[in-house]
Design an enzyme around this catalytic site. Sequence first.
Site, PDB file in Angstrom:
ATOM      1  N   GLN A 114      37.009  57.620  41.686  1.00  0.00           N
ATOM      2  CA  GLN A 114      37.614  58.404  40.607  1.00  0.00           C
ATOM      3  C   GLN A 114      37.723  59.860  41.043  1.00  0.00           C
ATOM      4  OE1 GLN A 114      35.777  57.517  36.624  1.00  0.00           O
ATOM      5  NE2 GLN A 114      34.808  55.917  37.836  1.00  0.00           N
TER       6      GLN A 114
HETATM    7  N1  GTP Z   1      44.968  41.104  41.511  1.00  0.00           N
HETATM    8  C1  GTP Z   1      44.017  41.696  42.220  1.00  0.00           C
HETATM    9  N2  GTP Z   1      43.111  42.471  41.604  1.00  0.00           N
HETATM   10  C2  GTP Z   1      42.166  43.046  42.372  1.00  0.00           C
HETATM   11  C3  GTP Z   1      42.090  42.867  43.777  1.00  0.00           C
HETATM   12  N3  GTP Z   1      41.038  43.580  44.237  1.00  0.00           N
HETATM   13  C4  GTP Z   1      40.481  44.175  43.176  1.00  0.00           C
HETATM   14  N4  GTP Z   1      41.155  43.865  42.042  1.00  0.00           N
HETATM   15  C5  GTP Z   1      40.872  44.325  40.669  1.00  0.00           C
HETATM   16  O1  GTP Z   1      41.080  45.738  40.650  1.00  0.00           O
HETATM   17  C6  GTP Z   1      40.163  46.332  39.741  1.00  0.00           C
HETATM   18  C7  GTP Z   1      39.397  47.450  40.434  1.00  0.00           C
HETATM   19  O2  GTP Z   1      38.544  46.890  41.432  1.00  0.00           O
HETATM   20  P1  GTP Z   1      37.257  47.667  41.961  1.00  0.00           P
HETATM   21  O3  GTP Z   1      36.697  46.843  43.079  1.00  0.00           O
HETATM   22  O4  GTP Z   1      36.340  48.021  40.856  1.00  0.00           O
HETATM   23  O5  GTP Z   1      37.914  48.988  42.513  1.00  0.00           O
HETATM   24  P2  GTP Z   1      37.176  50.258  43.180  1.00  0.00           P
HETATM   25  O6  GTP Z   1      38.062  50.700  44.295  1.00  0.00           O
HETATM   26  O7  GTP Z   1      35.789  49.900  43.551  1.00  0.00           O
HETATM   27  O8  GTP Z   1      37.207  51.330  42.014  1.00  0.00           O
HETATM   28  P3  GTP Z   1      36.210  52.597  41.799  1.00  0.00           P
HETATM   29  O9  GTP Z   1      34.825  52.078  41.853  1.00  0.00           O
HETATM   30  O10 GTP Z   1      36.555  53.168  40.468  1.00  0.00           O
HETATM   31  O11 GTP Z   1      36.506  53.567  42.903  1.00  0.00           O
HETATM   32  C8  GTP Z   1      39.268  45.219  39.229  1.00  0.00           C
HETATM   33  O12 GTP Z   1      39.773  44.781  37.982  1.00  0.00           O
HETATM   34  C9  GTP Z   1      39.431  44.119  40.271  1.00  0.00           C
HETATM   35  O13 GTP Z   1      39.251  42.815  39.738  1.00  0.00           O
HETATM   36  C10 GTP Z   1      43.089  42.040  44.405  1.00  0.00           C
HETATM   37  O14 GTP Z   1      43.145  41.832  45.625  1.00  0.00           O
HETATM   38  N5  GTP Z   1      44.025  41.484  43.564  1.00  0.00           N
END
Ligand code: GTP
Length: 182
Positions: free
Chosen positions: A72
Amino acid sequence: MGLLSLLQKLKKDPDAKEVRVLVLGLDNSGKTTVLKQLGGEDVDSVTPTQGFNVKSLQQSNCRLNMWDIGGQKTIRAYWRNYLDRTDLLIFVVDSSDQIRMEETSTELKQLLNEEKLSGVPLLVLANKQDLLNAISPEEISEELNLANITDRPWTIQPCNARDGMGLADGIAWVTKQMNASD
Ligand SMILES: Nc1nc2c(ncn2[C@@H]2O[C@H](COP(=O)(O)OP(=O)(O)OP(=O)(O)O)[C@@H](O)[C@H]2O)c(=O)[nH]1
Ligand SMILES: [Mg+2]
């Protein structure tokens, strides 16, 4: 994985090379989902990361200690506190988030200019390839000007962190880089 099974797994290869992998990218790009998928954990329960997560992944002769820092905007300022002694950078991109591609490009550029990351190999994960509006790895390469990177090894790997597609190939590239640097 429970603590006991993790310890048992680590015990199997005490000579494993320790590798520090930094996993960065905008919020919602899928960093935590990538780590959970690699660790065989439930990917349905991810929530935005407020601080950081660390996970160790035993991979042939390497132990990849993967640091996943929240993406974020308010947290991005803290990324540079984690740059020391980084062996490899994984930059996760939400391939369907075309509106923020320029912001993604700016963040990556800033990271590549960091002295502490100079020469550090870069794996770009073009994540969320399952989504209909996802753009291709070639288009992402263009958006992020990857062809201009000449000061380190880099590659881009399409993937879907929710079902794991492409992640094994990405990790194979990581271990190859780490063995090449011996
Ligand atoms: N359709 C789809 N959704 C995904 C994929 N990878 C992650 N998501 C979704 O994207 C959203 C964010 O995923 P996170 O892993 O929390 O993302 P992050 O990069 O860790 O986010 P921050 O912790 O806020 O920096 C979640 O709802 C996941 O289920 C993917 O390959 N395909
Ligand atoms: Mg996260």
